[in-house]
Structures are given as C-alpha cells and as structure tokens.
Design a protein around this motif. Structure first.
Motif, mmCIF file in Angstrom:
data_model
loop_
_atom_site.group_PDB
_atom_site.id
_atom_site.type_symbol
_atom_site.label_atom_id
_atom_site.label_comp_id
_atom_site.label_asym_id
_atom_site.label_seq_id
_atom_site.Cartn_x
_atom_site.Cartn_y
_atom_site.Cartn_z
ATOM 1 N N TYR A 1 0.826 -1.211 0.000
ATOM 2 C CA TYR A 1 0.000 0.000 0.000
ATOM 3 C C TYR A 1 0.856 1.255 0.000
ATOM 4 O O TYR A 1 0.579 2.215 -0.708
ATOM 5 C CB TYR A 1 -0.918 -0.031 1.229
ATOM 6 C CG TYR A 1 -1.564 1.305 1.561
ATOM 7 C CD1 TYR A 1 -2.623 1.774 0.803
ATOM 8 C CD2 TYR A 1 -1.112 2.065 2.634
ATOM 9 C CE1 TYR A 1 -3.227 2.994 1.107
ATOM 10 C CE2 TYR A 1 -1.706 3.271 2.950
ATOM 11 C CZ TYR A 1 -2.757 3.736 2.185
ATOM 12 O OH TYR A 1 -3.341 4.933 2.485
ATOM 13 N N TYR A 2 1.898 1.255 0.826
ATOM 14 C CA TYR A 2 2.750 2.444 0.858
ATOM 15 C C TYR A 2 4.099 2.216 0.196
ATOM 16 O O TYR A 2 4.973 3.078 0.247
ATOM 17 C CB TYR A 2 2.941 2.959 2.292
ATOM 18 C CG TYR A 2 3.397 1.949 3.317
ATOM 19 C CD1 TYR A 2 4.747 1.679 3.513
ATOM 20 C CD2 TYR A 2 2.481 1.289 4.119
ATOM 21 C CE1 TYR A 2 5.160 0.769 4.473
ATOM 22 C CE2 TYR A 2 2.890 0.375 5.082
ATOM 23 C CZ TYR A 2 4.225 0.116 5.257
ATOM 24 O OH TYR A 2 4.653 -0.782 6.205
ATOM 25 N N MET B 1 -2.829 -3.966 3.940
ATOM 26 C CA MET B 1 -3.358 -2.648 4.285
ATOM 27 C C MET B 1 -4.712 -2.385 3.628
ATOM 28 O O MET B 1 -5.565 -1.728 4.205
ATOM 29 C CB MET B 1 -2.355 -1.568 3.875
ATOM 30 C CG MET B 1 -2.700 -0.192 4.419
ATOM 31 S SD MET B 1 -2.546 -0.110 6.214
ATOM 32 C CE MET B 1 -3.063 1.575 6.512
ATOM 33 N N SER C 1 5.710 8.210 9.484
ATOM 34 C CA SER C 1 4.717 7.710 8.545
ATOM 35 C C SER C 1 4.795 6.180 8.463
ATOM 36 O O SER C 1 3.778 5.487 8.445
ATOM 37 C CB SER C 1 4.950 8.311 7.161
ATOM 38 O OG SER C 1 4.048 7.776 6.216
ATOM 39 N N TYR C 2 6.001 5.674 8.452
ATOM 40 C CA TYR C 2 6.182 4.214 8.430
ATOM 41 C C TYR C 2 5.634 3.578 9.710
ATOM 42 O O TYR C 2 4.921 2.557 9.665
ATOM 43 C CB TYR C 2 7.657 3.886 8.262
ATOM 44 C CG TYR C 2 7.963 2.414 8.413
ATOM 45 C CD1 TYR C 2 7.622 1.502 7.413
ATOM 46 C CD2 TYR C 2 8.565 1.924 9.568
ATOM 47 C CE1 TYR C 2 7.889 0.144 7.555
ATOM 48 C CE2 TYR C 2 8.839 0.563 9.712
ATOM 49 C CZ TYR C 2 8.497 -0.315 8.708
ATOM 50 O OH TYR C 2 8.746 -1.652 8.854
ATOM 51 N N PHE D 1 -1.499 11.983 9.036
ATOM 52 C CA PHE D 1 -1.609 10.600 8.580
ATOM 53 C C PHE D 1 -3.068 10.124 8.584
ATOM 54 O O PHE D 1 -3.462 9.300 7.764
ATOM 55 C CB PHE D 1 -0.763 9.674 9.451
ATOM 56 C CG PHE D 1 0.689 10.068 9.526
ATOM 57 C CD1 PHE D 1 1.322 10.688 8.452
ATOM 58 C CD2 PHE D 1 1.440 9.826 10.661
ATOM 59 C CE1 PHE D 1 2.656 11.047 8.509
ATOM 60 C CE2 PHE D 1 2.773 10.187 10.732
ATOM 61 C CZ PHE D 1 3.381 10.804 9.657
ATOM 62 N N LEU E 1 -5.262 8.744 5.351
ATOM 63 C CA LEU E 1 -6.102 7.550 5.316
ATOM 64 C C LEU E 1 -7.472 7.863 4.723
ATOM 65 O O LEU E 1 -8.029 7.081 3.932
ATOM 66 C CB LEU E 1 -6.276 6.979 6.724
ATOM 67 C CG LEU E 1 -5.185 6.075 7.285
ATOM 68 C CD1 LEU E 1 -5.601 5.572 8.659
ATOM 69 C CD2 LEU E 1 -4.893 4.901 6.366
ATOM 70 N N SER F 1 -6.918 5.622 1.473
ATOM 71 C CA SER F 1 -6.995 4.214 1.869
ATOM 72 C C SER F 1 -8.081 3.433 1.148
ATOM 73 O O SER F 1 -7.966 2.220 0.966
ATOM 74 C CB SER F 1 -7.213 4.109 3.377
ATOM 75 O OG SER F 1 -8.504 4.574 3.724
ATOM 76 N N HIS G 1 1.669 3.603 9.538
ATOM 77 C CA HIS G 1 1.045 2.679 8.600
ATOM 78 C C HIS G 1 1.382 1.221 8.924
ATOM 79 O O HIS G 1 0.544 0.327 8.753
ATOM 80 C CB HIS G 1 1.470 3.024 7.169
ATOM 81 C CG HIS G 1 0.894 4.307 6.666
ATOM 82 N ND1 HIS G 1 1.516 5.525 6.846
ATOM 83 C CD2 HIS G 1 -0.270 4.572 6.010
ATOM 84 C CE1 HIS G 1 0.775 6.484 6.312
ATOM 85 N NE2 HIS G 1 -0.309 5.931 5.796
ATOM 86 N N ARG G 2 2.598 0.971 9.392
ATOM 87 C CA ARG G 2 2.972 -0.400 9.728
ATOM 88 C C ARG G 2 2.144 -0.930 10.888
ATOM 89 O O ARG G 2 1.774 -2.106 10.929
ATOM 90 C CB ARG G 2 4.462 -0.442 10.089
ATOM 91 C CG ARG G 2 5.089 -1.821 9.928
ATOM 92 C CD ARG G 2 5.932 -2.200 11.105
ATOM 93 N NE ARG G 2 5.156 -2.325 12.326
ATOM 94 C CZ ARG G 2 4.423 -3.381 12.643
ATOM 95 N NH1 ARG G 2 4.325 -4.413 11.828
ATOM 96 N NH2 ARG G 2 3.735 -3.425 13.777
ATOM 97 N N GLN H 1 -1.327 -1.964 9.362
ATOM 98 C CA GLN H 1 -1.449 -2.755 8.147
ATOM 99 C C GLN H 1 -2.080 -4.129 8.344
ATOM 100 O O GLN H 1 -2.832 -4.601 7.487
ATOM 101 C CB GLN H 1 -0.090 -2.871 7.455
ATOM 102 C CG GLN H 1 0.976 -3.620 8.243
ATOM 103 C CD GLN H 1 2.372 -3.411 7.664
ATOM 104 O OE1 GLN H 1 2.641 -2.425 6.997
ATOM 105 N NE2 GLN H 1 3.268 -4.356 7.942
#
Length: 963
Positions: A243-244, A310, A569-570, A601, A605, A609, A573-574, A577
C-alpha cells in the motif's frame, strides 16, 4: 487474523536453520519484538529449541568496540571544554548547555551518516549560506542573542558575522572533542557507530546475523550490513506493505526508502491534496542507490498474505475527544466493547503521547486483569521525584545565614512530604553543588533503607533510579566536569528525571498490550486503539533545530525533517497494516498547547486508503450540579470549642461577618491557610514588610527624642541609602530576601510607600508616638447575653437551655501606631489610632454604624477596616493607660497608595463627618458588636456560608465548600 510478521519470520528461520540456533543472532531495532519472536519459535518448532541470541542494533555496534557510551551530561561537559579551547570564548557551562545539546546532536548525525565534517563546516562560507539566515528559527536566534550578549541594531548582520566566526571553529571542536572522548575510552553513539563501521576487521561472535524489521537505514548501518552480507553472515527480513510501497523496483531520484521502498508523502500541513498523486508522492530521504536488491528479503516480496494487508477490509473509526483524560477513560469502554480485552496480546492500546499512561492505568476495567505495560512508570510521577525537588529547593533557595539555617517555609513544605519522616535533615558544610548532591543522595538512600521491598516495590525501584541519577551527577561534580550553578543543576535533575521511567515486571507476551509508538515496531495486533493521534504527536514534534542549514544537510545526506516525517509515517502505517479493528482518537480542543488537529496521517487515510472510516465524538454526560455549601450546626463538640475561645480579634469578627462558615474553618476547626511562596510576595507579606519598615524608622526616632520633628523625618527623606537599608532590614525580619525580579520591584514600591508616609507625617510635625506594633496592645472585656436555645436539635435534650446565657469575652488587638498631636481646628491634643493600609481606599465612606456589621458591605466598602479602627479607638478612649487625660480619640486609616501628597487627613468619616471623637458612636457600636458576638456563641445559630459568591473567589477555604 492472518499470521503476524514475526510468525512468518519464525517459520522461515525454522525451515532454513532448524532448531539449533545457538550460532545465530537476531538483530532488532528495539528489544520488545524479541520476546514475541522467541515465543513463536518455541511454538512452531514443537520441540526443544536452542534459542538464538537476541540483540538490538545498538548492542551489535557496542559489542565490537572498546569505547563505552558516555552519559549525556558527561558528553555536554566535555564538548563545553572543547568549545572553550577552540573558540577562546570563556562561556559558562550554564549558558552553553543548550548549545552543547545542539552541537552534540549535529556531531552524532554527521557520524551516523559517515559524512565529512571538515567538508560540511567549510562549505557554509563557500556558498554564502548566511546571506539569508531565514533557516534559523526564533529559538536559535534567541540562543545566539543570549550567547553573544551585545548586538548592533542590525541583528541579522551582526548575527551573520558572529555565526560565521563561530562556524569556522566547528571543525576544530569536532576533532578535539572526539580526541578528548577517545582518550577517556568513551564516546557518543554516532562516534562509536562510525568507528565500528570503519573497522577493517570485525571479530564476529556469531555465524549468522538476521536483521529483522528495520526501516530507514543510516549510512553506518548500511556499511555494516553490506560488510556482513559480503561475508555471507547477514540475512534480512523487511516489514512493509505494498500500500505504501507500490513498487519493489528501484525508486526514482529523491525517494524515501525503507529497505528500498518509498514511504507515502505527507504534506507539511494536513490537507486533502495528497490524493492528487496515486499511491502517495515520495518524500525526500535516503540516497537513491539503496533498494531491496542491496539487501535481499528472506521472505517472498510478492506474497500478498505477507505484504498486501493494508487494503484488506478493516473497521476504522476516528474519534474526536475534548480532553486527553476523556480518551484515557474511553480506553476502558473500548476494551469491554466486543470483548476486545479477551483477545489478550492481540489487542493494543498505543499512546502517541505517553503522558496519558497514568489515567489509562486508572481507567482499566477489572475484567482486563492481564495487562502488559511496556512504557514503564514515569519516574517524575513518583513521590521520590517530588521529594528530590523539595530537597533541592531547601538546600538552594531555602538556605539562610550562609548555609547555617533553613527558611521555615521550605522546611515546612519538605516536612509535609510523606517520606520526610525517614529523613535526618541537617545543613551541608559547603554550599557547592557536589556536597549538596552527595547530601541529597544520602537522604534518598535513607528512604530506601526505611521502606521494605515487599511492602512498597515502587518506592524501592524509584529510590534506586533516583539515587543512581544523583550519584552520577555527584561523580561528575567531584571530577570537575559538572560546573554549573544551582538553577542549572536543578534543571538538569528535572530533565533527567522526566526522561527516566521505572519498568513494570510481568509477562510481556500475555494480556492486553499498552505501549508507545516506538515499541510497536515489528509487532502486529488484531485490535488497535491509537490515542492522542494529533498533529504534533504523530509525527512526534519534528523540527530541524541544528547549526547545519537544511541545504547543507541535504547535500551531505544528513538527516533532515523529511526523514523524520517519513519515519513516523512508516510507524503509523505499519502499525495498522495487519490490524482489522482500528480506532484512532485525537484531541479536538485548542487549549493547553493543543492544536486540535488530527494527524496528517489520519487525513491521508481518509483520502487514499479506500476504507470506510466512521467518525464519532466523545461527549461528557455529566450534568453540572451547582454546589451549595452546607451550614454547620453547633453540636456539642462545636459548642465546647466555642467556650474555649476567651479572646477574639477584630479580624475574627470581620471573618464572621463576611462568612460565618469561614469563621468556623479558621477559628473552630483551626484549618490553616496555605503559606505563600517566599519567592513571591503576596499582599499580606507586602503589608507586613511595609509595617515593619515604618516601625523601624519611628523606633529609631523615638529612641532619641520623645517628639517627632520635621528634621528627624527629613534625615530619612534626604538619604535614600538609609531608607533602603531600613526596608532591607524589614525584608530580613520577614525571612524574605529580595533576590528575584518581582521581589526587587516590590522592594522599590515599598521604598516609595515609606517615602510617601514620611512626607505625610512631616506635615503633622511635631507629634508624639505613644506606642507602635507590639507595644500598642489594647484589649477590653465585654459581657453579652445569648438567647435561650429552644430549637437546638443536634444535641441531646438535656443540653437545651430555656434561659439566656451570659458570656464574658476579651476583645482587642495590636495597633499599628498610636500617636498624639494638636488638632488644628480646636488647638487641643487629640489621640489617633492609626492603621496603615497598602491596599485600595474605599470609593465612598460608610453612611452609618449599621453598615459596619452588614455582611453585604464588608467587601464593597471595606467596612471591616472601620470595625477594627473604631473598636481600637473606643478601647483607647476609655483606657487609663493610654488616655489618662481623657483626650478625644480618632480612628485613622492611612491609605498610602492613594494618599495625596499634601494636606492629607486619614481620619475616618461616617457619612462625610470626620470622627473627631469616637465616643459619639460608642453606644450604637457596642450594641451591634454584642449582637454579633451573641450570634457567634448562640447554640441555635449555625455557621452559615455567605450568599455572595464573589467573596468566595479569594477565600482560602473555597475548596472545602466545593467551589
């Protein structure tokens, strides 16, 4: 739920290396994931497993060098020495400390990215970067301004010149600093990492190093990874989602990378424009030659079960909250909803702001009996931390007479602490920071000895942590490294305490997980509650405070603000996910430093998303109920205490008239008002100092002459030094020293007030002072009757009285000044009862005696002043000691602040008529006074609260009334 990332890693390890993993080291970014991986390995193997070694990346670097990582304070002390040596600027450590932190951060970043320090620091002059200093933020400019002290009007020009001069020394400081540390066998983290990365030969302890779940790599890590991989000793497991990271191919120039993959771009300010670029734009970050082909993934990059989670259907809720505490309380409902707490370790409460840990702990439902808290209990929130701050106050601000005595205020505050009973307080032999630190450390040790580990493990742990901090500071002070003043020392201790925590003991892989964002790396959950997800918390307060401009940072591949945003950001999202049930809460209020904005963030989404996101708000269901203080009936115990009061002051009477309930709290229950902080001067203390200064002046005059002449007063008016010395003596008498800005201002105001008093009195000369302060005690005995108590229901019947009760009471107090002068109208002597007032004068005089005893006037017209002045005057008028010649007596209120310069007469007026002889009002005044006393002592009259809530605003007992 699909398998977690660590389960896939465990399966791959077992399939490739079997169950004898004794020659393998698994390297994580942090320690938490090791516990979960170990549990997965044991479960999947189905037989005994020789576990691998679990180490962090920091451990790996430190295992291959003899240098030890120095503590932060030691590092700043040494960088200060290199700074003064290389620049020739004799700056104190106190003023340098903030600069030192910035310099150390820059040096650390240079080394972790293996940049050429000489090239960086010389480039600034070459590219004329200082032609524009806009990259310096206000804080940096302020620090520069304080540091260099004197600037020309053109601050930017002067700033550029001086900064260029300073910049030219940074390279020298960098090299001298590293030599200094190496000679001591220590280093900062970046220097240690760089040294290991540059080592030609590393004596590796294990056959294989499995690097699991890394993300943004710094140059030292890439160099080490490459070396180990070439030797066939390194394998890599990357945790991401397509996704990212939409393409496993090398990114175009400028891509941010996590194991070779780009991170979604996040705008600097949250907007909806991010959707313009499919899959998200790419934020500038690491060098472009790093991609997944450099460090091949041991897992299948194309496996959708691992790397395409994700976009799977999820339940996502955004919740706005009016406060942080409301979010913490919501955590309890969230756990109970759908029985999420029963999922145990598959359920996580993640805090973007870890300061809400305590309210979360207090809000946990009893059903969630198994909880693992990874954040640790903040040391700053323990009683030991508050005790240390009180001790620092006592041994710095609270020392008097060159360290031989304590200020009672600070000592009393310390003695109120629950751990104070374990301490043996004594003054230190020396006032330097080293003896103070050793002394406070010894006192903290006393607390540890007095408490038993089995009875109070939290205290034992907090004492150990605190003792370690203090002992380390004392060692640095003994060696001469730590040379700071008391203010900076206290700030350092506070900073160290606020960054320390006490770990919780328990089973980490069992129960609901409560953790900070960084602790979630590599760990997956089914149910996630993310709290305080505000802009500023996620990403976490990123800034670019540095001596190195952004353009030079970017050119030399140093860490920039883009990297920091990409990293968070990681993390964000991680975390989400592989979760299926996601609730994200944020504070929508704009007070107390909160912006009220959801994280950028969260906005991303919403736009990108494709998930359905529902929005909710937390609202308080509390219905405010106006609190009405209840009257206190006069029961047997209360009446007994009343009978023990044989003497009342005018202040007590005024308190009763203002609010009978406040009278009960102060004079029956004996609840003391809080003492003011001696570092500030409240109105009462200000008045006391003024009164003492006036007393000292007239005591000096009357000791030499019974008659006060104009020349006596002029001696003070013409000598400001003499006047100031008297005021300073008055400060000392009140155990207060004017040593801060506010106190110095108050000192000047008191000097002006004393000057004004002397000028007013000079116009009255000659006059005689009969007595002042303690010498002018006046009392009289009053008899009054209370009515029978037919309706007293709180006592047994035999306590009811059917006949009046007779009482005898002594009433009076201390007069500020009792003097005698010649009345200008009659030409005859007149005695004045003078009361000094440093507050505001009433806007209009009272119209009659009734108003003095009317509770509705006691605030607006200061009728409480009248009661005291008239009462004292009546006592003096009938006193054989003070008025044997039967002179007329006048009450006088001398309002210094608003008194005019000339022809000021402080004599009290009633309805525009000056009270030239107080006996005119004697009968009416005494009748009202006895009626008030009868109410106080009457069993049938309860202590009722005032109806005027404005009076409650400054009342010290308002909290007891629930106001």
């Amino acid at each position: 739920m699909n398998k977690t990332f660590l389960e896939y890693v465990a399966e791959d390890i077992i399939s490739k290396y079997g169950t004898d993993l004794s020659r393998i080291a698994v390297v994580f970014p942090n320690k938490r994931a090791a516990l979960f991986l170990n549990e997965h390995l044991a479960r999947l193997a189905g037989q005994p497993v020789w576990s691998p070694a679990y180490i962090t990346i920091s451990d790996l670097f430190r295992q291959h060098t003899d240098l030890k990582t120095a503590d932060p304070i030691k590092l700043i002390c040494d960088i200060h020495k290199s700074f003064t040596k290389c620049t020739g600027i004799d700056e104190t450590l106190d003023h340098f400390y903030g600069w030192g932190q910035l310099l150390l951060a820059d040096f650390d970043d240079i080394d972790k990215n293996m940049a050429d320090a000489d090239s960086i620091f010389c480039n600034l002059k070459d590219i004329h970067e200082l032609d524009d200093i806009s990259y310096l933020d206000d804080e940096q400019k302020e620090m520069l301004a304080r540091f260099f002290a004197n600037f020309s009007d053109d601050i930017d020009s002067e700033l550029k010149k001086r900064f260029l001069s300073l910049w030219s020394h940074f390279g020298d400081i960098y090299h001298d600093y590293n030599r200094r540390l190496t000679e001591q066998g220590i280093g900062y983290e970046g220097a240690i990492y760089r040294k290991v990365a540059n080592e030609q030969t590393l004596h590796l302890k294990y056959d294989k190093y499995l690097f699991v779940g890394f993300n943004l790599l710094q140059k030292v890590e890439r160099v080490l990874f490459s070396r180990l991989m070439k030797e066939g000793k390194a394998k890599f497991y990357w945790d991401f989602d397509e996704y990212y990271m939409p393409s496993p191919s090398p990114l175009p120039s400028g891509g941010a990378l996590v194991g070779g993959y780009g991170i979604p771009a996040i705008p600097t300010q949250p907007t909806c424009s991010v959707g313009a670029l499919p899959g998200g734009a790419l934020v500038s970050s690491a060098p472009t030659n790093l991609n997944i082909s450099d460090f091949p993934n041991e897992l299948d990059n194309t496996d959708p079960d691992i790397y395409a989670n994700m976009r799977r259907p999820k339940r996502i809720r955004f919740i706005s909250s009016p406060t942080e505490n409301a979010q913490a309380r919501f955590a309890s409902n969230w756990l109970l909803e759908n029985d999420r707490y029963k999922a145990g370790r598959k359920t996580a409460i993640v805090m973007c702001d870890e300061s809400i840990l305590l309210p979360i702990m207090h809000s946990l439902p009893p059903e969630a009996d198994k909880v693992n808290i990874t954040s640790g209990f903040p040391l700053a929130m323990t009683p030991v931390a508050s005790l240390v701050m009180l001790l620092f106050d006592l041994y710095t601000l609270g020392l008097r007479k060159k360290g031989t005595a304590f200020n009672p205020h600070y000592l009393k505050k310390l003695m109120a602490h629950p751990y104070a009973r374990h301490l043996t307080i004594s003054t230190p032999h020396h006032l330097t920071i080293s003896p103070i630190l050793h002394h406070i450390a010894t006192l903290i040790k006393q607390v540890g000895i007095a408490t038993k580990p089995e009875d109070d493990p939290l205290t034992q742990e907090s004492v150990f942590r605190m003792f370690t901090i203090l002992n380390r500071l004392a060692t640095l002070a003994d060696s001469g490294d730590l040379l700071v003043d008391n203010t900076t020392l206290r700030r350092l201790v506070s900073q160290l305490v606020s960054s320390s925590s006490i770990p919780f003991h328990g089973e980490p892989v069992v129960g609901v997980q409560i953790m900070g964002v960084l602790e979630t790396r590599n760990i997956d959950f089914d149910n996630v509650l993310l709290l305080s997800c505000n802009e500023g918390n996620m990403p976490k307060g990123v800034n670019d405070s540095s001596f190195i401009p952004y353009t030079i940072r970017k050119a030399h591949h140093l860490t920039t603000i883009d990297n920091k945003v990409a990293l968070y950001s990681y993390y964000f999202h991680r975390l989400l996910q592989r979760a299926r049930d996601i609730t994200i809460a944020y504070n929508n209020s704009t007070d107390n430093g909160h912006t009220g904005e959801m994280s950028r963030f969260m906005l991303q989404l919403l736009v990108e998303s494709g998930q359905q996101i529902n929005h909710y708000s937390l609202t308080a269901k509390n219905h405010p109920t106006p609190l009405m203080p209840k009257p206190i009936q006069k029961d047997e115990a209360t009446l007994s205490k009343l009978q023990q009061i044989s003497r009342l002051s005018p202040s007590a009477l005024n308190t009763y008239i203002r609010c009978p309930l406040a009278f009960y709290y102060q004079y029956i229950a004996h609840i003391q008002e809080p003492h003011p902080d001696p570092e500030t001067i409240d109105n009462r203390l200000f008045g006391n100092i003024f009164h003492r200064a006036a007393y000292l002046i007239y005591k000096d005059i009357t000791d030499r002459s019974p008659l006060v002449e104009k020349a006596h007063i002029q001696a003070y008016l013409s000598n400001r030094t003499l006047l100031a010395n008297v005021v300073d003596r008055a400060f000392q008498a009140e155990q207060c020293t004017p040593n801060n800005g506010l106190q110095i201002i108050n000192r000047e105001v008191i000097i002006q007030y004393i000057t004004k008093l002397l000028k007013i009195d000079q116009q009255l000369c000659p006059f005689s002072i009969l007595a002042m302060e303690e010498e002018a005690k006046v009392y009289t005995s009053l008899s009054f009757t209370t009515p029978p108590s037919h309706h007293l229901t709180t006592s047994p019947p035999h306590h009811l009285t059917t006949s009046p009760s007779h009482h005898h009471l002594t009433i009076g107090g201390i007069i500020d000044r009792l003097d005698i002068l010649t009345d200008k109208q009659t030409g005859k002597p007149r005695i004045r009862v003078v009361d000094y007032k440093t507050g505001n004068q009433p806007s209009s005089p009272i119209k009659n005696i009734d108003e003095i005893f009317d509770p509705n006037n006691i605030r607006s017209k200061h009728s409480n002043y009248y009661l005291q002045a008239i009462l004292y005057s009546l006592i003096v008028s009938r006193s054989e000691r003070w008025n044997p010649a039967n002179h007329p007596v006048s009450p006088a209120l001398l309002f210094i602040k608003q008194a005019p310069a000339n022809h000021y007469d402080p004599t009290l007026h009633i309805d525009k008529h000056p009270i030239s002889d107080v006996t005119v009002y004697e009968e009416e005044f005494l009748t009202k006074l006895k009626h008030t006393l009868a109410d106080i002592y009457s069993p049938a009259v309860p202590f009722t609260p005032t109806d005027d809530r404005k009076k409650c605003e400054l009342c010290p007992y308002r909290m007891l009334c629930g106001l």
